[in-house]
Design an enzyme around this catalytic site. Structure first.
Site, PDB file in Angstrom:
ATOM      1  N   SER A 138     -18.704   5.279   1.895  1.00 22.90           N
ATOM      2  CA  SER A 138     -19.306   4.441   1.895  1.00 22.90           C
ATOM      3  C   SER A 138     -20.419   4.528   2.420  1.00 22.90           C
ATOM      4  CB  SER A 138     -19.052   3.056   2.332  1.00 22.90           C
ATOM      5  OG  SER A 138     -18.717   2.780   3.211  1.00 22.90           O
ATOM      6  N   ASN A 174     -20.672  11.323  -4.350  1.00 25.57           N
ATOM      7  CA  ASN A 174     -20.399  10.040  -4.305  1.00 25.57           C
ATOM      8  C   ASN A 174     -20.844   9.518  -6.296  1.00 25.57           C
ATOM      9  OD1 ASN A 174     -19.230   8.142  -2.629  1.00 25.57           O
ATOM     10  ND2 ASN A 174     -20.780   8.294  -1.179  1.00 25.57           N
ATOM     11  N   LEU A 175     -20.381   8.199  -5.958  1.00 26.13           N
ATOM     12  CA  LEU A 175     -20.862   7.331  -7.936  1.00 26.13           C
ATOM     13  C   LEU A 175     -22.206   7.022  -7.137  1.00 26.13           C
ATOM     14  CD1 LEU A 175     -17.447   5.377  -8.375  1.00 26.13           C
ATOM     15  CD2 LEU A 175     -18.228   7.025  -9.487  1.00 26.13           C
ATOM     16  N   ARG A 187       0.824  -1.512  -0.111  1.00 24.92           N
ATOM     17  CA  ARG A 187      -0.022   0.341   0.469  1.00 24.92           C
ATOM     18  C   ARG A 187       1.180   1.352  -0.448  1.00 24.92           C
ATOM     19  NH1 ARG A 187      -5.220   0.260   4.489  1.00 24.92           N
ATOM     20  NH2 ARG A 187      -5.476   2.296   2.661  1.00 24.92           N
ATOM     21  N   ASN A 211      -8.433   8.182   4.234  1.00 22.35           N
ATOM     22  CA  ASN A 211      -7.844   7.515   3.736  1.00 22.35           C
ATOM     23  C   ASN A 211      -6.495   7.806   4.505  1.00 22.35           C
ATOM     24  OD1 ASN A 211      -9.821   6.433   1.880  1.00 22.35           O
ATOM     25  ND2 ASN A 211      -9.564   9.552   0.970  1.00 22.35           N
ATOM     26  N   VAL A 212      -5.507   7.179   3.873  1.00 25.69           N
ATOM     27  CA  VAL A 212      -4.178   7.186   4.669  1.00 25.69           C
ATOM     28  C   VAL A 212      -2.551   7.102   3.500  1.00 25.69           C
ATOM     29  CG1 VAL A 212      -4.864   5.441   6.760  1.00 25.69           C
ATOM     30  CG2 VAL A 212      -3.937   4.363   4.526  1.00 25.69           C
ATOM     31  N   HIS A 216      -7.548   8.158  10.153  1.00 16.77           N
ATOM     32  CA  HIS A 216      -7.153   6.701  10.497  1.00 16.77           C
ATOM     33  C   HIS A 216      -5.640   6.716   9.922  1.00 16.77           C
ATOM     34  CE1 HIS A 216     -11.760   5.539   9.037  1.00 16.77           C
ATOM     35  NE2 HIS A 216     -11.523   5.150  10.194  1.00 16.77           N
TER      36      HIS A 216
END
Length: 231
Positions: free
Chosen positions: A174, A198-199, A57, A90-91, A106
């Site tokens: 989400s 959002n999508l 990652r 996010n990281v 996070h």
């Protein structure tokens, strides 16, 4: 005084930079059980596996570039006459690459954490089991990311921002993971106008005043341009 804006970003904002979300088929997350690589128990059971996962990652994040959505938020933070607070799940560090400042609830791949004394330091590109802490020298180095079952970082600071913001936006999330999924209700209870980008609909879409549907690289720049042109 200009409105204070709080923006929550999730994995969806980085998807167009080539970084997969939890639900992407064939992506890095799809190749591993969350219980093995994103829980304290999994790390204790097989630290080598967890380190390999986060090394991958980290390499992906290092190679990724911000997309138009990250750039737009950085511009908003620079040009908005009021305060713009970006809170990210996010990281990957892409907000910082775009020139923005973000609260990392996070954690981040850019730092390592000592499980013994809580010291943090810049992470090497690759970590391995038994790596020692530069402060206490315990062989207890781990990725500085918040795993399932652990408390997110900076929650008091985030709650304070939610209490006095006039606009709350959620981008690419989400709506399934708490406490972040509850941020929209906290902001609404304080009188904020809320917008989701959002999508598709999320689990918390019903709680938002406005909805912008489409790729983050398209809808976020349009939203930012609308805000800046309104001033």
């Amino acid at each position: 005084m200009a409105d204070k804006i709080v923006i929550l970003t999730g994995a969806g904002i980085s998807a167009e930079s080539g970084l997969g979300t939890f639900r992407d088929e064939g992506g890095l997350w799809a190749q591993h059980r969350i219980e093995d690589v994103a829980t304290p128990q999994g790390f204790a059971r097989d630290p080598a596996l967890a380190h390999r996962f986060y090394n991958m990652r980290r390499a992906e994040a290092a190679a990724a570039a911000p997309n138009a959505a990250h750039d737009a938020l950085a511009q908003l933070q620079r040009d908005w006459p009021g305060e713009v607070v970006i809170v990210t799940q996010n990281v990957d560090g892409l907000h910082e690459k775009a020139g923005a400042r973000a609260i990392h609830m996070h954690g981040t791949l850019a730092t390592a954490l000592c499980a013994a004394c809580a010291h943090r330091w810049d992470s090497p590109s690759e970590m391995a089991p038994g790596a020692s802490c530069p402060a206490c020298h315990a062989p207890a180095a781990r990725p500085d990311v918040v795993w399932f079952g652990e408390m997110p970082y900076h929650m008091d600071e985030i709650s304070d921002h939610l209490l006095d913001c006039e606009i709350f936006a959620a981008i690419g999330t989400s709506g399934q993971v708490y406490p972040a999924a509850g941020f929209v209700q906290e902001a609404r209870n304080s009188g904020a106008r809320t917008v989701e980008m959002n999508l598709r609909d999320s689990d918390t879409s019903h709680a938002f005043d406005d909805h912008l549907v489409g790729p983050a690289s398209k809808v976020v720049p349009r939203w930012v341009a609308g805000l800046l042109n309104s001033r």
